[in-house]
Scaffold this motif. Structure first.
Motif, PDB file in Angstrom:
ATOM      1  N   UNK A 143       0.833  -1.239  -0.144  1.00  0.00           N
ATOM      2  CA  UNK A 143       0.011   0.076  -0.083  1.00  0.00           C
ATOM      3  C   UNK A 143       1.100   1.181   0.008  1.00  0.00           C
ATOM      4  N   UNK A 144       0.512   2.161  -0.765  1.00  0.00           N
ATOM      5  CA  UNK A 144       1.121   3.426  -0.910  1.00  0.00           C
ATOM      6  C   UNK A 144       0.271   4.678  -1.073  1.00  0.00           C
ATOM      7  N   UNK A 145       0.846   5.767  -1.149  1.00  0.00           N
ATOM      8  CA  UNK A 145      -0.062   6.997  -1.089  1.00  0.00           C
ATOM      9  C   UNK A 145       0.364   7.791  -2.176  1.00  0.00           C
ATOM     10  N   UNK A 146      -0.472   8.729  -2.553  1.00  0.00           N
ATOM     11  CA  UNK A 146      -0.322   9.455  -3.858  1.00  0.00           C
ATOM     12  C   UNK A 146      -1.471  10.450  -4.086  1.00  0.00           C
ATOM     13  N   UNK A 147      -0.992  11.293  -4.784  1.00  0.00           N
ATOM     14  CA  UNK A 147      -2.259  12.315  -5.332  1.00  0.00           C
ATOM     15  C   UNK A 147      -3.133  11.930  -6.160  1.00  0.00           C
ATOM     16  N   UNK A 148      -2.602  11.004  -6.981  1.00  0.00           N
ATOM     17  CA  UNK A 148      -3.838  10.207  -8.111  1.00  0.00           C
ATOM     18  C   UNK A 148      -3.209   8.943  -8.631  1.00  0.00           C
ATOM     19  N   UNK A 149      -4.054   8.378  -9.555  1.00  0.00           N
ATOM     20  CA  UNK A 149      -3.424   7.108  -9.770  1.00  0.00           C
ATOM     21  C   UNK A 149      -2.427   7.007 -10.831  1.00  0.00           C
ATOM     22  N   UNK A 150      -2.379   8.226 -11.650  1.00  0.00           N
ATOM     23  CA  UNK A 150      -1.440   8.365 -12.624  1.00  0.00           C
ATOM     24  C   UNK A 150      -0.085   8.669 -11.966  1.00  0.00           C
ATOM     25  N   UNK A 151      -0.086   9.552 -11.136  1.00  0.00           N
ATOM     26  CA  UNK A 151       1.300   9.757 -10.208  1.00  0.00           C
ATOM     27  C   UNK A 151       1.782   8.514  -9.631  1.00  0.00           C
ATOM     28  N   UNK A 152       0.948   7.902  -9.056  1.00  0.00           N
ATOM     29  CA  UNK A 152       1.402   6.492  -8.283  1.00  0.00           C
ATOM     30  C   UNK A 152       1.967   5.502  -9.419  1.00  0.00           C
ATOM     31  N   UNK A 153       1.193   5.484 -10.650  1.00  0.00           N
ATOM     32  CA  UNK A 153       1.763   4.509 -11.661  1.00  0.00           C
ATOM     33  C   UNK A 153       3.124   4.974 -12.103  1.00  0.00           C
ATOM     34  N   UNK A 154       3.331   6.146 -12.200  1.00  0.00           N
ATOM     35  CA  UNK A 154       4.600   6.674 -12.767  1.00  0.00           C
ATOM     36  C   UNK A 154       5.681   6.360 -11.841  1.00  0.00           C
ATOM     37  N   UNK A 155       5.521   6.699 -10.401  1.00  0.00           N
ATOM     38  CA  UNK A 155       6.651   6.460  -9.508  1.00  0.00           C
ATOM     39  C   UNK A 155       6.604   4.882  -9.472  1.00  0.00           C
ATOM     40  N   UNK A 156       5.725   3.760  -9.464  1.00  0.00           N
ATOM     41  CA  UNK A 156       5.956   2.557  -9.456  1.00  0.00           C
ATOM     42  C   UNK A 156       6.800   1.837 -10.588  1.00  0.00           C
ATOM     43  N   UNK A 157       6.568   2.574 -11.585  1.00  0.00           N
ATOM     44  CA  UNK A 157       7.069   2.068 -13.039  1.00  0.00           C
ATOM     45  C   UNK A 157       8.930   2.267 -12.660  1.00  0.00           C
ATOM     46  N   UNK A 158       9.046   3.548 -12.191  1.00  0.00           N
ATOM     47  CA  UNK A 158      10.330   3.788 -11.838  1.00  0.00           C
ATOM     48  C   UNK A 158      10.985   2.679 -10.792  1.00  0.00           C
ATOM     49  N   UNK A 159      10.194   2.651  -9.890  1.00  0.00           N
ATOM     50  CA  UNK A 159      10.750   1.553  -8.863  1.00  0.00           C
ATOM     51  C   UNK A 159      10.956   0.296  -9.144  1.00  0.00           C
ATOM     52  N   UNK A 160       9.877  -0.183 -10.076  1.00  0.00           N
ATOM     53  CA  UNK A 160       9.969  -1.541 -10.800  1.00  0.00           C
ATOM     54  C   UNK A 160      11.280  -1.824 -11.510  1.00  0.00           C
ATOM     55  N   UNK A 161      11.615  -0.626 -12.356  1.00  0.00           N
ATOM     56  CA  UNK A 161      12.768  -0.906 -13.403  1.00  0.00           C
ATOM     57  C   UNK A 161      13.972  -0.654 -12.653  1.00  0.00           C
ATOM     58  N   UNK A 162      14.007  -0.125 -11.460  1.00  0.00           N
ATOM     59  CA  UNK A 162      15.314   0.372 -10.746  1.00  0.00           C
ATOM     60  C   UNK A 162      15.504  -0.511  -9.733  1.00  0.00           C
ATOM     61  N   UNK A 163      14.588  -1.094  -9.181  1.00  0.00           N
ATOM     62  CA  UNK A 163      14.631  -1.939  -7.879  1.00  0.00           C
ATOM     63  C   UNK A 163      14.051  -3.272  -8.127  1.00  0.00           C
ATOM     64  N   UNK A 164      12.918  -3.286  -8.526  1.00  0.00           N
ATOM     65  CA  UNK A 164      12.173  -4.646  -8.229  1.00  0.00           C
ATOM     66  C   UNK A 164      12.521  -5.661  -9.155  1.00  0.00           C
ATOM     67  N   UNK A 165      12.703  -5.234 -10.246  1.00  0.00           N
ATOM     68  CA  UNK A 165      13.164  -6.398 -11.614  1.00  0.00           C
ATOM     69  C   UNK A 165      14.554  -6.324 -12.074  1.00  0.00           C
ATOM     70  N   UNK A 166      14.949  -7.039 -12.652  1.00  0.00           N
ATOM     71  CA  UNK A 166      16.289  -7.139 -13.327  1.00  0.00           C
ATOM     72  C   UNK A 166      15.758  -6.942 -14.841  1.00  0.00           C
TER      73      UNK A 166
END
Lengths: 86, 86
Positions: free
Chosen positions: B48-71
């Motif tokens: 669970x995370x927080x954000x202003x809106x879904x679009x902003x959350x999607x953008x930051x989680x994409x960054x997280x996924x590519x830089x931290x969660x996946x190879x």
């Protein structure tokens, strides 16, 4: 005639069970600068199998899940079975 | 106002990458007496995370996924973001 089905089993720890790996991932997400809570790590197992119909496939995969794929003491699963085009 | 979102990241090996763990699981499923082919093992990370809106959350989680969660060399992911009731 036997048909092909694509099976997806999502495996998660039960709600009351401490998810140590989830906690480690949560700390890493926070260090990355993103708020995270209630972080859970699960598994997906997918494969193609054959069967007469969806109901028969669901029944045998339930048995497989409980007896082989999960630990029923600590884990729970969600099953998805879809017919594949021939 | 910040809202809560439940994030689900499904992580799989890319199609061309040999899935050694998937092969081991496939042999076990067959020994159990169930036909299996093209068996793949994946991961689910949910939080669970927080954000202003879904679009902003999607953008930051994409960054997280590519830089931290996946190879990104060997893995791909599917992202699901849902608003949580307050």
């Amino acid at each position: 005639m036997m048909k092909k089905f694509r099976v997806k089993v999502e495996i998660r720890l039960k709600d009351g069970i401490l998810d140590a790996e989830g906690r480690t991932i949560e700390r890493a997400i926070k260090r990355f600068g993103i708020e995270a809570e209630n972080t859970r790590k699960g598994k997906i197992i997918e494969f193609t199998t054959v069967g007469d119909n969806k109901e028969e496939v669901v029944e045998k995969i339930k048995r497989l899940a409980n007896e082989l794929l999960i630990n029923p003491l600590t884990e729970q699963y969600i099953l998805e079975v879809k017919g594949e085009e021939a």
